[in-house]
Design a protein around this motif. Structure first.
Motif, PDB file in Angstrom:
ATOM      1  N   ASP A 515     -13.206  27.113  37.823  1.00 39.48           N
ATOM      2  CA  ASP A 515     -12.422  28.255  38.295  1.00 39.48           C
ATOM      3  C   ASP A 515     -10.982  28.241  37.781  1.00 39.48           C
ATOM      4  O   ASP A 515     -10.169  29.068  38.186  1.00 39.48           O
ATOM      5  CB  ASP A 515     -12.396  28.264  39.835  1.00 39.48           C
ATOM      6  N   ARG A 543     -23.046  27.765  39.554  1.00 40.06           N
ATOM      7  CA  ARG A 543     -21.688  28.086  39.114  1.00 40.06           C
ATOM      8  C   ARG A 543     -21.633  28.376  37.615  1.00 40.06           C
ATOM      9  O   ARG A 543     -20.811  29.164  37.150  1.00 40.06           O
ATOM     10  CB  ARG A 543     -20.728  26.946  39.468  1.00 40.06           C
ATOM     11  N   LYS A 545     -23.868  29.954  35.964  1.00 44.55           N
ATOM     12  CA  LYS A 545     -24.343  31.328  35.740  1.00 44.55           C
ATOM     13  C   LYS A 545     -23.192  32.312  35.700  1.00 44.55           C
ATOM     14  O   LYS A 545     -23.222  33.297  34.951  1.00 44.55           O
ATOM     15  CB  LYS A 545     -25.340  31.714  36.832  1.00 44.55           C
ATOM     16  N   VAL A 546     -22.171  32.042  36.489  1.00 41.39           N
ATOM     17  CA  VAL A 546     -21.000  32.927  36.523  1.00 41.39           C
ATOM     18  C   VAL A 546     -20.266  32.911  35.189  1.00 41.39           C
ATOM     19  O   VAL A 546     -19.724  33.925  34.735  1.00 41.39           O
ATOM     20  CB  VAL A 546     -20.045  32.506  37.660  1.00 41.39           C
TER      21      VAL A 546
END
Length: 754
Positions: A515, A543, A545-546
């Motif tokens: 992030d 995560r 996949k994002v």
């Protein structure tokens, strides 16, 4: 007349725009201070110049100058340097390299590694000690904590040397890596490994050999690079762990910098232009291995031919405009190229920072730059072997184009010298030497945000080698902390990799990094997450996949690379990622490279129908081909854009009569090939290698080119395999031959055989 002047003005304006665009970055000092006009000396002297005399021959950009760090007799024949954690410089010296045109005594084990010290921190080495002697042409050197790792020519063994009593001389040694089954290509020392670069990912990489090393419990553990390694002399990495190779044998100044080689081999035909390949010496350069095809009418080198010793400038003592630039030496041209590395939606391209000029060039014919580095003081260091002959003995045989030039200029007399320079900019300030070997792990962590990449790299390396996990909480604080500068992002990247090296990565720290606002931090986290991908960790996979829609193409490319480690579980995500990026050149090429690597992994299985002997020869030959032959003929046997050598695909001399192929490898071949002339005019002989070595490389190439499981294509179904006995028999018949074959001679011999 007016129209002519107008056209000329438009051309000059266009050139200025191109030049300014090429070097545009945070610091525009080079744009505001135009590079001095390119001078040219058509009749340079080959006479020896003292260091002081030689330094007056350099052409440099405004504001830059060279300072002498060390020279003969303190050092002789330097080829590589490394600094330990306290800033002491270790110099690998090839004392027997080409001491005359016949390479007399080259295999004598009398070379050395010296330790140089700057005791008053003025930038000049004032103390020299022979750290290790009685070596055979040392070619790889790396400082690891209080030891120096050294590799010698004709061996893949790596030995760690240590000074235990403080007198500057190694008095303890231990082998940290060896492979008893390894067989060196000792016929040509140019075609052997170099590098040993401790990359950001805590793996040590080198050229030629298809392996990389990991430091584990005090020794080196090898990991295979399935698609083979690359490069020739020199290896470097940038701030984000991107490796840069060069391949002088193929006249390639930079290659394999798109993806890490462990995933596969990827180069784009347009990752540099024909204009980039052209070099611009400021003197006549007649001693060119490529012969007349590599010379302009004014007798200057027209194309890279000996590119070597590359580095990415990552220091803090030169203008910011230089940061991240690719620096590569061209010893035949007596010059050093500076190039900009541009990011085009994940694909990297390089271009000369100047229009038809070089960053550093000299009129001293003995200036032979062979390596460059960012030093602990933030300056750019240049290793100048400073000699007459730079090419290896296979290219300087009696009767060759190069030998005639060497004899005419007396280049063989210029030996036993060597200089190390540092590039300095006006107004620089001296920086204190590091004392990392005396610091605590917590103190080392503070260097992970240092503005000089040398400090960051070495602090990370020391922390990983020490293995002290008391700093894990501190490292995690760096990763999760706020970031407001480039240095803070770089500190996060190094902290992540240090955690990885300490086996202290966990899900939460990776998710925090996924992030992060900085794309390179996110890319690093994806790269490090591969063990979790192999395990199909649900939390991490969700995560990731994002990130398939990440705005940065470097992140998407790394996601594709990392997902490939477990295609069985990640194929749906790979398909979705590729569907979203179906028009992106970098991702499509990366996928193709991954698929090719998968084919290579299955190579041994596809050879199952062959006899044990033929299979062994083909597998061994595959490694030799990727390390040696691909340098000139290309990985796929179709030749290189530089056209340094003929393609092998469809070659009747390789694929037809066995004896013709054996003759060429034993003695070499000269002259035009199928009506085409190639730089150098001949392929050197490889007869100094063993019969088994020759049988292996020929069996592999002939098998591949006849429609085997590789990429080369089809020819016919005559048995491709060559036995050791067949090589041995023909070698005996040809033992009196000392010259390369011509095509006409080969055809005549083939007619006799048949």
């Amino acid at each position: 007349m007016k129209k002519t002047l107008w056209i000329f003005s438009m051309i000059m304006i266009s050139m200025l725009i191109i030049t300014c665009t090429a070097i545009k970055s945070k610091d525009t000092s080079l744009v505001n201070n135009p590079y001095p006009a390119r001078t040219f000396d058509p009749n340079p002297s080959s006479e020896y110049l003292t260091p002081e005399e030689s330094m007056k021959t350099f052409n440099l950009p405004p504001g830059y100058h060279l300072e002498l760090v060390a020279s003969e007799p303190m050092i002789k024949e330097p080829v590589a340097i490394a600094w330990d954690g306290n800033g002491r410089m270790f110099v690998a010296e090839m004392l027997t390299y080409m001491q005359d045109a016949n390479a007399s005594g080259e295999q004598s084990p009398v070379s050395r590694v010296s330790m140089l010290e700057d005791t008053n921190n003025d930038g000049v080495m004032d103390k020299s000690t022979i750290f290790v002697d009685s070596l055979l042409l040392p070619r790889m050197i790396l400082c690891v904590n209080d030891e120096v790792f050294i590799n010698e020519t004709n061996s893949i063994t790596i030995t760690a040397y240590k000074d235990t009593n403080g007198d500057g001389k190694a008095d303890a040694k231990r082998i940290v890596y060896e492979d008893p089954s390894y067989s060196a290509n000792d016929a040509n020392m140019e075609h052997q490994r170099s590098g040993l670069d401790w990359n950001l990912d805590n793996w040590m990489y080198m050229t030629y050999e298809p392996i990389r090393f990991r430091y584990v419990d005090g020794v080196l553990k090898a990991d295979s690079i399935i698609s083979g390694s690359a490069g020739q002399w020199g290896l470097t990495h940038d701030n984000y762990g991107r490796l840069f190779y060069s391949r002088a044998g193929g006249e390639i100044a930079v290659q394999r910098f798109q993806i890490n080689p462990v995933y596969g081999a990827l180069d784009f035909k347009d990752q540099y232009s024909d204009e980039f390949n052209a070099v611009w010496p400021i003197i006549s350069t007649p001693d060119v291995q490529g012969g007349l095809l590599r010379l302009r009418p004014d007798s200057t080198l027209n194309h890279f031919t000996a590119a070597a010793g590359q580095s990415i400038y990552r220091g803090n003592a030169l203008p910011n405009d230089l940061l991240g630039d690719y620096i590569v030496a061209e010893p035949v041209g007596r010059l050093i190229r500076r190039a900009k590395v541009l990011n085009l939606k994940g694909k990297r391209v390089v271009q000369n920072a100047y229009y038809r000029q070089e960053f550093i060039s000299s009129t001293d014919m003995n200036f032979r730059p062979v390596n460059t580095y960012t030093g602990p003081d933030g300056h750019l260091y240049i290793v100048d072997m400073h000699r007459g002959i730079i090419q290896q003995g296979n290219w300087t045989r009696p009767g060759s184009f190069l030998r005639k030039v060497i004899d005419r200029f007396g280049f063989g007399d210029n030996v036993g010298h060597g200089r190390i320079y540092r590039l300095v900019h006006d107004g620089y300030k001296s920086q204190p030497l590091p004392k990392m070997l005396n610091e605590t792990p917590a103190q080392l962590v503070a260097h992970l945000s240092h503005p000089n990449g040398w400090w960051r790299d070495n602090a990370q390396k020391e922390l990983v080698v020490l293995g002290d996990k008391s700093v894990v909480p501190l490292l995690k604080q760096i990763v999760t902390g706020s970031s407001d500068s480039e240095l803070s992002y770089l500190a996060k990247i190094h902290a992540l990799w240090t955690l990885e090296g300490l086996n202290s990565i966990d899900e939460n720290i990776l998710i925090a990094a996924f992030d992060d606002p900085n794309a390179q931090v996110r890319r690093t986290a994806v790269w490090i997450s591969e063990p979790y991908i192999r395990e199909n960790n649900a939390k991490i996979m969700d995560r990731l996949k994002v990130l398939q829609s990440d705005p940065n193409y470097d992140v998407r490319t790394q996601l594709l690379l990392s997902l490939s480690v477990n295609k069985k579980a990640t194929q749906p995500l790979i398909d979705a990622l590729m569907a979203e990026n179906k028009n992106n050149e970098m991702l499509n090429a990366t996928l193709a490279s991954l698929e090719q690597t998968e084919n290579i992994k299955n190579y041994g299985v596809r050879l199952g129908s062959l006899s044990a002997s033929d299979r062994d020869h083909v597998l061994k030959g595959a490694e030799i081909f990727r390390a040696l032959c691909a340098s000139c003929h290309g990985d796929d046997g179709k030749g290189l854009p530089s056209k340094v050598a003929p393609p092998l695909v469809g070659s009747r001399r390789l694929l037809g009569d066995k004896n013709t192929a054996i003759r060429i490898v034993l003695n070499g071949i000269s002259g035009a090939i199928d009506g085409e002339n190639y730089p150098g005019g001949f392929m050197p002989p490889f007869g100094d290698n063993s019969d088994d070595w020759i049988a292996s490389i020929l069996s592999y190439a002939r098998f591949e080119l006849r429609g085997g499981p590789g990429n080369f294509g089809n020819f016919n179904r005559v048995s491709p395999f060559i036995s050791t006995e067949e090589v041995s028999a023909l070698r005996e018949k040809l033992k009196s031959r000392t010259t390369p074959w011509t095509v006409e001679e080969l055809e005549a011999e083939s007619a006799k055989d048949n």
